[in-house]
Each structure stands twice: as C-alpha cells, then as structure tokens.
Design a protein around this motif. Structure first.
Motif, PDB file in Angstrom:
ATOM      1  N   VAL A 283       0.836  -1.201   0.000  1.00  0.00           N
ATOM      2  CA  VAL A 283       0.000   0.000   0.000  1.00  0.00           C
ATOM      3  C   VAL A 283       0.871   1.251   0.000  1.00  0.00           C
ATOM      4  CG1 VAL A 283      -1.593   1.335   1.397  1.00  0.00           C
ATOM      5  CG2 VAL A 283      -2.016  -1.093   1.044  1.00  0.00           C
ATOM      6  N   ALA A 284       1.915   1.267   0.838  1.00  0.00           N
ATOM      7  CA  ALA A 284       2.801   2.435   0.896  1.00  0.00           C
ATOM      8  C   ALA A 284       3.505   2.656  -0.435  1.00  0.00           C
ATOM      9  CB  ALA A 284       3.825   2.243   2.018  1.00  0.00           C
ATOM     10  N   THR A 285       3.889   1.567  -1.101  1.00  0.00           N
ATOM     11  CA  THR A 285       4.513   1.699  -2.421  1.00  0.00           C
ATOM     12  C   THR A 285       3.534   2.298  -3.426  1.00  0.00           C
ATOM     13  OG1 THR A 285       5.894  -0.224  -1.938  1.00  0.00           O
ATOM     14  CG2 THR A 285       5.713   0.447  -4.234  1.00  0.00           C
ATOM     15  N   GLY A 286       2.272   1.870  -3.377  1.00  0.00           N
ATOM     16  CA  GLY A 286       1.265   2.422  -4.276  1.00  0.00           C
ATOM     17  C   GLY A 286       1.048   3.900  -4.054  1.00  0.00           C
ATOM     18  N   VAL A 287       1.036   4.340  -2.805  1.00  0.00           N
ATOM     19  CA  VAL A 287       0.894   5.770  -2.502  1.00  0.00           C
ATOM     20  C   VAL A 287       2.065   6.548  -3.087  1.00  0.00           C
ATOM     21  CG1 VAL A 287       0.919   7.452  -0.636  1.00  0.00           C
ATOM     22  CG2 VAL A 287      -0.506   5.416  -0.443  1.00  0.00           C
ATOM     23  N   MET A 288       3.269   6.013  -2.939  1.00  0.00           N
ATOM     24  CA  MET A 288       4.456   6.701  -3.457  1.00  0.00           C
ATOM     25  C   MET A 288       4.351   6.921  -4.966  1.00  0.00           C
ATOM     26  SD  MET A 288       8.301   5.189  -3.710  1.00  0.00           S
ATOM     27  CE  MET A 288       7.665   4.021  -4.917  1.00  0.00           C
ATOM     28  N   HIS A 289       3.853   5.923  -5.693  1.00  0.00           N
ATOM     29  CA  HIS A 289       3.792   6.032  -7.149  1.00  0.00           C
ATOM     30  C   HIS A 289       2.739   7.039  -7.614  1.00  0.00           C
ATOM     31  CE1 HIS A 289       6.733   3.056  -8.261  1.00  0.00           C
ATOM     32  NE2 HIS A 289       6.170   2.143  -7.478  1.00  0.00           N
ATOM     33  N   THR A 290       1.777   7.378  -6.787  1.00  0.00           N
ATOM     34  CA  THR A 290       0.779   8.372  -7.191  1.00  0.00           C
ATOM     35  C   THR A 290       1.274   9.798  -6.997  1.00  0.00           C
ATOM     36  OG1 THR A 290      -0.269   8.443  -4.998  1.00  0.00           O
ATOM     37  CG2 THR A 290      -1.080   6.787  -6.553  1.00  0.00           C
ATOM     38  N   MET A 291       2.427   9.983  -6.353  1.00  0.00           N
ATOM     39  CA  MET A 291       2.916  11.318  -6.010  1.00  0.00           C
ATOM     40  C   MET A 291       3.832  11.836  -7.115  1.00  0.00           C
ATOM     41  SD  MET A 291       3.633  10.722  -1.935  1.00  0.00           S
ATOM     42  CE  MET A 291       3.963  12.453  -1.615  1.00  0.00           C
ATOM     43  N   ALA A 292       3.833  13.154  -7.268  1.00  0.00           N
ATOM     44  CA  ALA A 292       4.695  13.798  -8.254  1.00  0.00           C
ATOM     45  C   ALA A 292       6.106  13.930  -7.700  1.00  0.00           C
ATOM     46  CB  ALA A 292       4.134  15.162  -8.629  1.00  0.00           C
ATOM     47  N   ALA A 293       7.054  14.175  -8.592  1.00  0.00           N
ATOM     48  CA  ALA A 293       8.450  14.242  -8.173  1.00  0.00           C
ATOM     49  C   ALA A 293       8.710  15.402  -7.214  1.00  0.00           C
ATOM     50  CB  ALA A 293       9.352  14.358  -9.404  1.00  0.00           C
ATOM     51  N   GLN A 294       7.946  16.521  -7.356  1.00  0.00           N
ATOM     52  CA  GLN A 294       8.171  17.659  -6.471  1.00  0.00           C
ATOM     53  C   GLN A 294       7.488  17.500  -5.112  1.00  0.00           C
ATOM     54  OE1 GLN A 294       6.329  17.801  -9.196  1.00  0.00           O
ATOM     55  NE2 GLN A 294       4.389  18.859  -8.813  1.00  0.00           N
ATOM     56  N   ASP A 295       6.590  16.497  -4.985  1.00  0.00           N
ATOM     57  CA  ASP A 295       5.957  16.250  -3.690  1.00  0.00           C
ATOM     58  C   ASP A 295       6.945  15.614  -2.714  1.00  0.00           C
ATOM     59  OD1 ASP A 295       3.500  17.258  -4.532  1.00  0.00           O
ATOM     60  OD2 ASP A 295       2.886  15.318  -5.360  1.00  0.00           O
ATOM     61  N   GLU A 296       6.610  15.697  -1.421  1.00  0.00           N
ATOM     62  CA  GLU A 296       7.501  15.173  -0.378  1.00  0.00           C
ATOM     63  C   GLU A 296       6.810  14.018   0.343  1.00  0.00           C
ATOM     64  OE1 GLU A 296       8.538  18.361   2.200  1.00  0.00           O
ATOM     65  OE2 GLU A 296       9.467  19.581   0.612  1.00  0.00           O
ATOM     66  N   LEU A 297       7.599  12.989   0.675  1.00  0.00           N
ATOM     67  CA  LEU A 297       7.084  11.796   1.350  1.00  0.00           C
ATOM     68  C   LEU A 297       8.058  11.376   2.437  1.00  0.00           C
ATOM     69  CD1 LEU A 297       5.060   9.381   1.537  1.00  0.00           C
ATOM     70  CD2 LEU A 297       6.521   8.197  -0.119  1.00  0.00           C
ATOM     71  N   GLY A 298       7.506  10.976   3.561  1.00  0.00           N
ATOM     72  CA  GLY A 298       8.300  10.424   4.653  1.00  0.00           C
ATOM     73  C   GLY A 298       7.517   9.329   5.353  1.00  0.00           C
ATOM     74  N   ILE A 299       8.206   8.384   5.977  1.00  0.00           N
ATOM     75  CA  ILE A 299       7.559   7.279   6.675  1.00  0.00           C
ATOM     76  C   ILE A 299       8.222   7.116   8.040  1.00  0.00           C
ATOM     77  CG2 ILE A 299       7.142   4.783   6.685  1.00  0.00           C
ATOM     78  CD1 ILE A 299       6.986   4.829   3.697  1.00  0.00           C
ATOM     79  N   VAL A 300       7.385   7.063   9.085  1.00  0.00           N
ATOM     80  CA  VAL A 300       7.884   6.784  10.431  1.00  0.00           C
ATOM     81  C   VAL A 300       7.256   5.478  10.904  1.00  0.00           C
ATOM     82  CG1 VAL A 300       8.339   9.176  11.085  1.00  0.00           C
ATOM     83  CG2 VAL A 300       6.060   8.233  11.410  1.00  0.00           C
ATOM     84  N   LEU A 301       8.017   4.744  11.705  1.00  0.00           N
ATOM     85  CA  LEU A 301       7.532   3.458  12.206  1.00  0.00           C
ATOM     86  C   LEU A 301       8.167   3.167  13.552  1.00  0.00           C
ATOM     87  CD1 LEU A 301      10.123   1.338  11.682  1.00  0.00           C
ATOM     88  CD2 LEU A 301       9.336   1.540   9.338  1.00  0.00           C
TER      89      LEU A 301
END
Length: 962
Positions: free
Chosen positions: A430-448
């Motif tokens: 699911v997290a991989t799918g979310v990443m692929h929907t984002m544009a290159a200029q968008d920002e993503l981070g994951i905490v666990l």
C-alpha cells in the motif's frame, strides 16, 4: 562383482576394430624382434579394449543397503480436513519405523508441490507448515519433485496419499519417467464414498442476441443418485424463477426458454438446491449474454446531481445512458465490454480497485471500448491517476512539463505492525502504491516503530522512487505502544517542510495509546491534517476516530485488506490538489480534429479551472489553455479510443459552457467519436475448459457453405483477474482453427476473437466462458482405477488404510546397487599404456635388459626369486670375451687424447693408407697385429653399440678431399 553398461552398442565396434588391428599389425614390414612384435600387439589390443569398454559405459554395481521413502500428501480441497489429518497421522505413525541407513522425506501438493521435509535419516513431521494453493491437484508436479528429492543410492519408494483426482498435469507420465530410476509407488487411497452429491457442470447460452429474440439456457447437471432438487434462475442477481426438478443418477440436462426485451448486458446464474447434497460449492454456474441495441454508454459520476446538463446532452444524441456512482464500475469484463463507451466524470482512482482499473484498461485496449475522462478536483493528477492503468490508457501524462512549476504537497505515513495474516506485507504494498501516485516535487516520509520510534526515511521529494520503493519493501514495523512520540516526530518533519499542503496518514489496529490534545491542536494550528485508517481493530475505533476528528481529517474502518489500496490512494490525493489550476481563460483551438470539427467557429466559452497535465507524444490536442496545457486531448489506444477533457462539465469550472448553445453538440459529437467501431465477424466459436487449459475452437464457413481457409485469426484472452494474453489461432483442418491458453482461475474468461487482413483488424466478436467453481468439487470420490494403475505400473501396491501395522520401510525390501562409472579408470589405463607402446617400438632393448628389469621389479616388490646357477661357458669363448673387454678399456682411455689432438690432425691430414687403428689411437704406428684385427672383427657384430662405433671410425678414416 556385478556390472552393467550405459551404452552397450559401442561394443559392436570391437568386432571391426580388433580384427583390423591384428590384420594391420601382421602386414607391417618393420624389422624387430619377435618378442617385441607380440608384446606391441598385446598392448594395442589391450588399449583398444579399454577404450571400447569406456565408450560402452562400463559400470560396477556396488551393493547398498537402505530404504528411501518419500511421502506425497494431497492437500487439495477435494479432501476434507479429517482426511488430511488421517494422511498426516499415517506419516507420523510410519516414519519412526525407519531402520539404520533408511531415509524419509515429505512432499505436499495442491496446485503446486512443495518439499515439506528433505529426505534425511531420523526425520519427523509434527505439522504441515507449507502454504499451498489448494484449488487444484497436480500429481505430476508432486511425483517429479518427489523423484528429484531421492538420494542417488538405496531403494526408492513413493507413498502417495491422495484421492487421485488430478486436474492439472499428467501424473502417469511423470511416474513412467521415474521408472528407469527404479522408483516404485505405493498408494494410500483417500476420498469420500458416493453419497448424494449433485453439481452443475456448466450452463450454455448465446453470447449475444437481438432484442425480443428467444433463446435457450441449457443447464448440465450431475447427481450421484436419483433425487429431487430445486432449480433457481437469477438474472442480474435477481431471482426470476424457481422450479422443482427430478434428477436421475448420472448426467442431466435442463432447458430454460428465455427472451430479453431490452438491450443490455445480463448475467445468468443457476443454482440447484437439494436437502441431501453433500457439497454446496459445486451447485451454481454463471453465464453472460448481451442483447444488442443502440450504443450503450456508462456514465460514472462523482456527483450525479451536478452532471445533469451532461446527462441531458448525452441523451439527446439517441444514446442509451446508464448512470452509476463513482464506485459503480463493473467488476467483470463481460459486463464492462457490453458498453460502447465509458465516461468518468470527476472520478478518483481510489474509487476503483486495482483489479477494476486493469479490467477497464483491457476493455479499452483489447475490446475496443471507448473512454472519456472529464476533469474536476477528484480526477487526473488530483485524483491519483499517476502510475495507474488509467494513466496508461489516457492521452495525457499526470506529470507536467519541466517548464511548469506547481506548489507541492508533503505526506507522512505512520506505519504500525499489523496483526493479521500477511499484514505487514500488505502495508508495504500500500505504501509503495501511494508513493507512485505522487509527483516528483511532492515530499514523502515514513515513520515506524521497531523497538524505537524512527524514520524509515525522512521527509524528502519523491525523485528517486526506486530507492524509496526498496526502503519501503524492506521495512518491518512492530506493535506500537503509543501514538504520542511517533506522531510528534512526524509533525516535526511536516512543520519544517515548505510544502503548501501537509497531511499525515495514521495506519494502525487502534491498540496504541492516543496522543495528547495539545499535540493535535498544535498540528491544526500549523495546517497539518491527520486521517486515520483502522484495520483489524482490537480496542475499538474510538481512538482512531478521535484522532481524525481532531486532526481535521477522515476516518476509515477497513474490514477487508483488499480495500486498503483504494483508501490510501484517496488520502494521498489530499496533497495532490496542487495540480489544480484555477483562473478564467478561453480555450484555444490548435487543430480541427474530428471530435471538434464544425464546433467553436466563433470561439469556445471561458473555463474557470482545470487539472494540469501534459500531452503524450502521439496524442492529438485540439484545445489548450492559455498556458499551453491540454484541455482536450484524444488518441487511439489499442482497439479503443480515449479522450481527456481536463476541465469539468459542471457549473464549477464550465459555467459558461453549460449555457453554450453548442454544449449538447460538443458532448454528443465527442461521445460518438469514442464509440466502439468494429464489424462483427461471422465465426462459430466455442471454448472448452479442462485440466487448467482453455481451448478455443473456431469454425469459419462463408455464406455459400464453403470452408474459409488460411485466415489470420487472433484472440485476446482476459482472465478473471484482468490479465490479458494474446494468442494466435492455428488451422488444424479445413475451416477449423484452434488455440489453447492457461485457465486455472475461477471466474469468467472473456475472449476477443478478431480476423485480420494485412495486420489490420477487419472484424471481431466477443465470446466467453467461465469456471464456476474449483474442479476439486467436481468429484469427491477416490479415483481407484487410476490409483491402481499407478501402483501396478511401478510394481507397488495399494495400502489398506485399516492396516495400522503397515511398515513401508520393511515391505518388499531388497538389496540395491550403486553404479560406479568405470570409464575414468579405463581411460587412464589406456593413456598409461600408450607411452609404453611407443617406448617399446622406438627404444632398442636387449633381451637381457628386459630380464634384468623383471628381476629388479620382483626384488622391489619383495617377490621370492629362485636361486640362479651360472651356466658353464666355453674356455675359448671366455678368452675372447676377456680380450674384447681389455680392448674396449684401452680405447676408452685413449679417446680423450684423440680429442685433444684432433685439431693438429686436421692441419696434417692422414694419408689414405692409414689404418683405422692409427686414427683411433691418435698415434701413427704402422704395425697392427693380426690378432687385434681379428678381435676387432669378432667384436664388431656383438652389439649395436659396437656396430655404431665401427661406422663412426670408418667415416673418420676418410681423407678430407674424399
């Protein structure tokens, strides 16, 4: 010692090679001693024999002890849980009976085979750990894997515990291929006895009919015994009738007459219900029929009330319109392809599952269905189309050109360990799918949390998706104790970001403690929104609901893990709203393509917004914005046509368009351009399903009843999961064409059959077939004839399940042999003898040397030797021999002096009359005794060395001028 051959036919070569070698040896005129000739011939015959034995594959059979047993356990659905436990108990009861030198292993199988236990001594099987697909039975895979697991030596025995109802592969062929390895098979028969089961084998109905035309629905059923049942008929999931029927033992056929008054796609389902039925899973079957009529258009709308102007415009074009909510896309391809065009009006990708998106892509590409996507705040890049099959089908990319700079968004996902089967892996996907929907200029981070709160990777732009994907697939999140610290960490990252939109997604089962009210208030004050997704909740939804409510986000309670990708895509779309561009502008006409031909002669009305995108290279773009972005784009995608209108069709952005006089003409013309355009072929086609394969049969006959040969027929097969497979049909007889495709999934298979001329599609038709239930439910009884054949062909036996004392390690136990190749030793022997043959022929050996060598060998080996007695010699001979030895000694002493004088002798050549004795001694005495001369003549022929020396002396006596 026993032996065998691997290639005995090479021995026939000896009948030619050995006589030829003897003949060739007898013909040679080389002069040598007789004993040498015999010895050389013997060596060559031995070398030839060694080579022939090596080529023939001589193997020595070494006796071996030990029994190797491999248990094959059937885990398919045709066996009940009690029967599977019975098989496991047999293994647990018999495996401890292994004797020293014995080995045992276990293979479990269903649709595939897996090695549960390696073949080892002192093995044990407490429980079955392997996870298999049990919807089919592949005996062939199990037998081949079991045979490969055997060690090289020892007796080999397979114990098959199964009902023998294979529906994949060929188990008998696999067993026959194992027989040369001396593998035997004992069979432990399993399965239920006949007991009142009834099943529907299939239903048959035409794939398409005309309106108000009668047709037949044929129901093929089978019953173990005569009994009564209720036959129920459903059309589009609605019960339309039921009737009591009497079934005879064996096969039964029921015919239902039907007619459908209106055009559309219809799903037929038939059920048989009986009180004494043993298995309910095989009592239903499905079929599909399309009633031809006017072109059908499916409109999916995020807000149908807002799309009324669009709906009226489409109906004015004499099109049959079917209106559904945004989540109303059909889940089966037969229903999808019954429409000629599908319109998505402001529909987000998250409103459809990945499987639905793949089916939609296949309907367009493989079946010629048209697609129109209309913009809005839930569509295109703002709706999460990026990286989906929907984006592949459209003529526009969700990425803007490098010259365009849009505000970016920032997203942090808080990942919690999932306590359900394969939960963490689903979270990674699911997290991989979310990443692929984002544009290159968008920002993503994951905490666990994996013992401590930490960043998997800190908030950063989504530029290197490959690296991010590898990090996500490697994460292993744990059971989070509290949300406070980890949400604070995520908030600190978002607070430091300069993104315009900041969002946090909390993914958990609800167990951790809630964050403080102060933290939630601070996030809201910094314009950070929080949504929560609860799955497999243990402590109730209250905490997760409270977080979403206080974080100005949305709460989702997911009960099916398959819904997670859609939920995450909807939430990821929150930060994708930066792709929306809102300001008034007048679209500019750049080309007069067919969809807009004759429209906008006085210009197009003003639009107040659109979703940013960029045109693909092959796309036609008749309308662009004031910034050059596509407003209307279209292209051919496979067999279908797709259109992208990046503004909307409502009063929000298209207020002036709704009142435009050509509004209805624009949408009518655009929709008609996208409709499916293929002539229907007149081919008779049928699909037959058996043993995991679907076979497509086609009969081609023209209007005069003549066979149509050498046609280029191609088909595209779409499986129930949406996988597309192109196949080409081969002609097998006059007018008959055939091709096969894999068919293991349960569900509907849709086939687009097309006729091509010079690689251009000229006509097509759609046919379908379905696998209504797993073939494991077709027959629950043991296939004893087949099981008996397996045992007989391998010289095994059927095991009595009631014999609790059965010992597979002792039954028919016999001594086995391990074959050891002899060719390396034979070849080495031939190689060693070959130099000996060459040496005997090239080196001159005296008979006395051979005798001496033999004596030395015997002495070295410590072999007892007989006492030698010197032979009596003639006194005259003894005197001559002594004189010879003295003369040799004298000459050897004079040789160095001759060498030193040889230069002066060269200056004063010796006269021709000089005797050989003068030259040899290096002095010129003229008197030579007759005795010496006679001794020289006597000594000359005594040995080869003496003859060579005499020839040398004679040559040296010749004057230089000679």
């Amino acid at each position: 010692m026993a032996f065998q051959w691997t290639h005995p036919h090479w021995l026939w070569l000896g009948l030619v090679a050995i006589p030829w070698m003897v003949w060739w040896h007898m013909r040679t005129d080389h002069v040598m001693a007789k004993w040498k000739r015999h010895l050389i011939l013997a060596l060559r015959l031995i070398i030839t024999l060694l080579i022939l034995l090596g080529l023939a594959g001589l193997q020595w059979l070494r006796p071996m002890e030990g029994m190797n047993v491999v248990y094959l356990l059937d885990r398919s659905e045709s066996l009940s849980a009690d029967q599977k436990q019975q098989a496991l108990s047999y293994v647990q009861r018999t495996m401890p009976k292994m004797k020293p030198g014995d080995h045992a292993g276990v293979v479990v199988f269903g649709e595939e085979a897996a090695l549960e236990l390696r073949v080892l001594p002192q093995n044990a099987l407490p429980q079955i750990q392997s996870v298999l697909n049990t919807s089919r039975t592949d005996l062939e895979a199990a037998i081949r894997l079991g045979t490969a697991a055997f060690p090289e030596s020892g007796q080999k025995r397979i114990i098959l515990l199964s009902d023998g109802n294979e529906n994949l592969g060929d188990g008998l062929a696999a067993l026959r291929s194992a027989l040369p390895m001396d593998v035997s098979m004992d069979v432990y028969p399993m399965g239920s006895t006949a007991g009142g089961d009834l099943s529907i084998q299939r239903i048959e109905l035409p794939s398409s009919v005309k309106e108000a035309t009668q047709f037949e629905v044929q129901v093929f059923a089978q019953s173990d015994e005569a009994q009564s049942a209720t036959l129920r008929l459903f059309i589009n999931d609605e019960l339309v009738g039921e009737d009591s029927v009497d079934l005879e033992e064996g096969k039964n056929l029921f015919t239902l007459n039907q007619d459908l008054p209106s055009a559309g796609f219809y799903t037929y389902e038939v059920q048989l219900v009986a009180q004494q039925d043993a298995v309910a899973q095989n009592n239903r079957a499905m079929g599909f029929v399309t009633v031809q009529g006017n072109p059908r258009v499916l409109l999916l709308s995020g807000v149908p009330e807002a799309d009324q102007s669009l709906i009226q415009a489409l109906r004015s074009a004499q099109l049959e319109i079917v209106i559904q909510r945004s989540n109303g896309l059909p889940e089966q391809l037969p229903e999808l392809q019954s429409y000629d065009t599908i319109i998505l009006s402001n529909v987000a990708a998250g409103d459809m599952s990945n499987a639905q998106l793949r089916l939609l892509q296949s309907a367009i590409r493989d079946f010629g269905v048209g697609l129109i996507c209309i913009g809005g705040d839930q569509s295109f890049a703002a709706g999460g189309y990026r990286g989906t099959p929907l984006e592949e089908s459209l003529p526009v990319d969700m990425e803007l050109t490098s010259q365009k700079v849009l505000p970016n968004g920032a997203l942090v996902m808080v990942m919690h360990g999932m306590e359900f089967n394969n939960g963490n892996q689903i979270a990674r996907q699911v997290a991989t799918g979310v990443m692929h929907t984002m544009a290159a200029q968008d920002e993503l981070g994951i905490v666990l949390w994996d013992g401590t709160e930490k960043w998997l990777f800190e908030l950063q732009q989504v530029e290197d998706k490959a690296w991010m994907g590898s990090q996500i697939m490697g994460m292993n999140q744990g059971d989070l104790p509290s949300f406070q610290n980890i949400m604070s960490m995520a908030f600190d990252g978002l607070k430091a970001s300069t993104a315009q939109i900041k969002h946090m997604i909390l993914f958990s089962d609800g167990d951790p403690g809630p964050p403080t009210q102060g933290l939630m208030d601070e996030m809201v004050a910094n314009k950070v929104t929080v949504s929560s997704i609860l799955i497999s909740g243990h402590a109730g939804p209250e905490t997760m609901q409270w977080i979403a409510q206080n974080g100005n986000g949305r709460f989702y309670e997911v009960r099916d893990p398959n819904q997670l990708p859609q939920v995450f895509m909807k939430e990821a779309a929150v930060i994708l709203k930066t792709a929306i561009i809102e300001h008034p502008f007048q679209p500019e006409l750049t080309m007069n393509s067919e969809p807009v031909r004759g429209l906008g002669t006085d210009g197009f009305p003003i639009l107040r917004g659109y979703v940013g995108s960029s045109a693909k290279p092959r796309a036609e773009v008749p309308l662009v914005s004031d910034q050059g972005d596509p407003i209307l784009a279209h292209w051919q995608y496979g067999l279908g046509r797709t259109v992208a209108f990046t503004s909307d069709a409502t009063a929000k952005w298209a207020q002036d368009w709704v009142s435009w006089p050509q509004f209805q003409a624009f949408w009518s013309q655009l929709t008609r351009w996208s409709l499916r355009r293929m002539d229907r072929s007149n081919l008779s086609a049928d699909i037959h399903m058996d043993k995991g394969l679907g076979t497509l049969h086609v009969e081609a006959i023209d209007t005069n009843g003549q066979y149509r040969n050498f046609l280029d027929l191609r088909a595209t097969v779409v499986s129930p999961s949406g996988q597309s497979l192109p196949v080409r049909l081969e002609q097998t007889s006059p007018g008959h064409y055939q091709s096969s495709f894999p068919a293991r999934e349960v569900g509907a298979y849709t086939v687009q059959l097309g006729e091509y001329v010079e690689d251009q599609l000229t006509s097509a038709q759609v046919i379908g077939s379905s696998i209504n239930f797993s073939p494991e439910y077709e027959n629950r009884q043991a296939n004893l004839p087949f099981l008996s054949q397996l045992a007989q062909e391998s010289q095994g036996q059927l095991i009595d399940p009631s014999d609790l004392e059965d010992d597979p390690f002792d039954r028919n136990r016999k001594k086995t042999f391990r074959a050891e190749d002899g060719w390396p030793m034979l070849l080495m022997g031939a190689i060693l003898l070959f130099p000996l043959d060459v040496g005997i022929r090239r080196i001159q050996l005296e008979a006395g040397w051979v005798t001496a060598l033999w004596q030395w060998i015997l002495k070295t080996l410590g072999w007892p030797q007989g006492q030698s007695h010197p032979k009596a010699q003639n006194p005259a001979m003894e005197a001559l021999l002594k004189r010879r030895d003295a003369t040799r000694s004298s000459r050897m002493q004079q040789a160095p002096q001759e060498e030193t004088r040889r230069p002066s002798a060269a200056k004063n050549p010796t006269p021709k009359s000089t005797s050989p004795s003068q030259v040899t001694s290096g002095s010129p005495p003229k008197k030579t005794t007759q005795h010496a001369s006679s001794m020289q003549e006597t000594d000359a022929p005594t040995s080869t060395t003496s003859r060579l020396l005499a020839a040398k002396r004679k040559k040296q006596q010749k004057p230089p001028n000679d």
